[in-house]
Design an enzyme around this catalytic site. Structure first.
Site, mmCIF file in Angstrom:
data_model
loop_
_atom_site.group_PDB
_atom_site.id
_atom_site.type_symbol
_atom_site.label_atom_id
_atom_site.label_comp_id
_atom_site.label_asym_id
_atom_site.label_seq_id
_atom_site.Cartn_x
_atom_site.Cartn_y
_atom_site.Cartn_z
ATOM 1 N N ASP A 11 0.855 -1.253 -0.099
ATOM 2 C CA ASP A 11 -0.076 0.027 0.089
ATOM 3 C C ASP A 11 0.954 1.200 0.066
ATOM 4 O O ASP A 11 1.638 1.528 0.878
ATOM 5 C CB ASP A 11 -0.928 0.029 1.405
ATOM 6 C CG ASP A 11 -1.940 1.092 1.250
ATOM 7 O OD1 ASP A 11 -2.291 1.687 0.093
ATOM 8 O OD2 ASP A 11 -2.626 1.291 2.163
ATOM 9 N N ASP A 106 -2.623 2.272 -6.135
ATOM 10 C CA ASP A 106 -1.863 2.499 -5.080
ATOM 11 C C ASP A 106 -1.715 1.227 -4.358
ATOM 12 O O ASP A 106 -0.917 1.232 -3.116
ATOM 13 C CB ASP A 106 -1.665 3.623 -4.250
ATOM 14 C CG ASP A 106 -3.102 3.617 -3.399
ATOM 15 O OD1 ASP A 106 -4.081 3.085 -3.902
ATOM 16 O OD2 ASP A 106 -3.169 4.469 -2.569
ATOM 17 N N GLU A 107 -2.477 -0.006 -4.426
ATOM 18 C CA GLU A 107 -2.358 -0.990 -3.368
ATOM 19 C C GLU A 107 -2.556 -2.370 -4.102
ATOM 20 O O GLU A 107 -3.296 -2.220 -5.250
ATOM 21 C CB GLU A 107 -3.074 -0.874 -2.350
ATOM 22 C CG GLU A 107 -4.528 -0.790 -2.718
ATOM 23 C CD GLU A 107 -5.400 -0.971 -1.258
ATOM 24 O OE1 GLU A 107 -5.245 -1.709 -0.380
ATOM 25 O OE2 GLU A 107 -6.414 -0.053 -1.308
#
Length: 353
Positions: A11, A106-107
């Site tokens: 993350d 983003d993860e």
């Protein structure tokens, strides 16, 4: 199954803001956020950790954020730049495993159970990914390493920012027992309040709660909650995620005061929906019409209708009228779209020998 797997959840730390601080070091020591302007109906996508110290959070109205932090610098953001950074991260992940489930830009989850990198050490793989992202992309990521997705995701948030939390099988039950129930996916404020009324605040509390009581209050969700409370999660890392809907929505700079004003914006929303669908071949998967309204008091309602015959844009006007009638208040947001059914498998025609 769970005890044999090695799952990493990666993350990025305040991703959009981190990219902006990377590209402009002058932003690193001031509170910044990415989102819409406070003068309109702007909402924040993310904020850096300095801003979070003032109580600023993602999904917060920009006007509220600037009241909490008057010195907050709100940037409009650059999605092309963020997508490029996300693609760079994905390329790094693929060097260690092909079993990757992106959750957003983003993860992502990575299943490294069968990876031969670093003699199969998930910890060393996570460490290397973090160092590569910092060196090559210029931002930090936090990582959680565990035997399943639930624990790995919680672990990645345990020591943010720039943290790495390892939950070995031997420490798993102890770690899970300490997890606040708000960390369980799907447990929002209402569910937290309901659990608090049962004196349940951590997974340890949830483990002690009689399942009959849990089922009475949470219905079909009770089994999943009881499993997570014990650290059980056999969900696989999915390399492809099935899309369930396609839609567009718009938050208006000024409230739409009546039904006629709402009806006037539907054609523009439908044009945007058509542009979003163009070339994506969803036609055979469309199963329901979908419309959402958020009113000026933030109450929200949605309405759906099965698609039975040829598509008709006038159906959205009918749904709008029905949804608006539920509260009959000024409207701040309207969304339109379609629910999708799973794609039908193509028939394989084998040659006759």
């Amino acid at each position: 199954m769970s005890s044999n797997r090695k799952i990493i959840h990666i993350d990025a730390d305040c991703f959009y803001a981190a990219i902006e601080m990377r590209d402009n070091p002058k932003l690193r020591d001031i509170p910044i956020a990415i989102g819409g302007a406070a003068s309109g109906r702007g909402v924040l996508s993310t904020a850096n950790y300095i801003a979070r110290g003032y109580g600023v959070r993602s999904a917060m109205p920009t006007s509220v954020a600037t009241r909490l932090c008057p010195s907050l610098l709100v940037l409009p953001g650059d999605m092309n730049k963020y997508r490029e950074a996300s693609s760079q991260m994905q390329a790094i992940f693929r060097e260690f495993t092909s079993i990757i489930e992106p959750l957003s830009l983003d993860e992502a989850y990575l299943d490294v159970t069968d990876s031969e990198c670093f003699q199969g050490s998930a910890t060393r793989i996570a460490e290397k990914i973090r160092s590569r992202v910092l060196k090559e992309i210029g931002i930090t990521v936090s990582a959680g390493v565990a035997t399943n997705k639930f624990i790995a995701k919680v672990a990645s948030d345990w020591d943010k920012p720039d943290g790495l939390t390892i939950v070995t099988p031997e420490k798993q039950f102890e770690f899970v027992s300490s997890i606040p129930v708000k960390f369980i996916s799907g447990i929002g404020r209402v569910a937290q309040d309901k659990l608090a009324s049962l004196d349940v605040f951590t997974c340890a509390d949830l483990q002690k709660l009689d399942f009959v009581v849990l089922q009475k209050h949470f219905g079909s969700m009770a089994f999943r909650l009881s499993q997570f409370a014990l650290g059980i999660d056999n969900r696989p890392v999915m390399t492809s995620r099935e899309r369930k809907s396609i839609s567009v929505e718009h938050t208006f700079s000024a409230d739409l005061l009546d039904l006629a004003a709402c009806q006037a914006v539907i054609p523009k929303l439908l044009m945007e929906l058509e542009r979003r669908m163009a070339g994506r071949h969803f036609e055979t998967q469309l199963s329901k019409y979908y419309l959402k309204i958020k009113f000026d008091n933030f109450k929200q309602t949605t309405i759906e209708l099965p698609i039975k015959n040829k598509l008709s844009n006038t159906i959205f006007l009918t749904l709008l009228e029905q949804a608006y009638a539920r509260f009959r208040r000024p409207v701040r947001l309207i969304g339109v779209g379609y629910r999708l059914s799973p794609p039908k498998p193509q028939q394989l025609i084998l040659p006759f020998f």
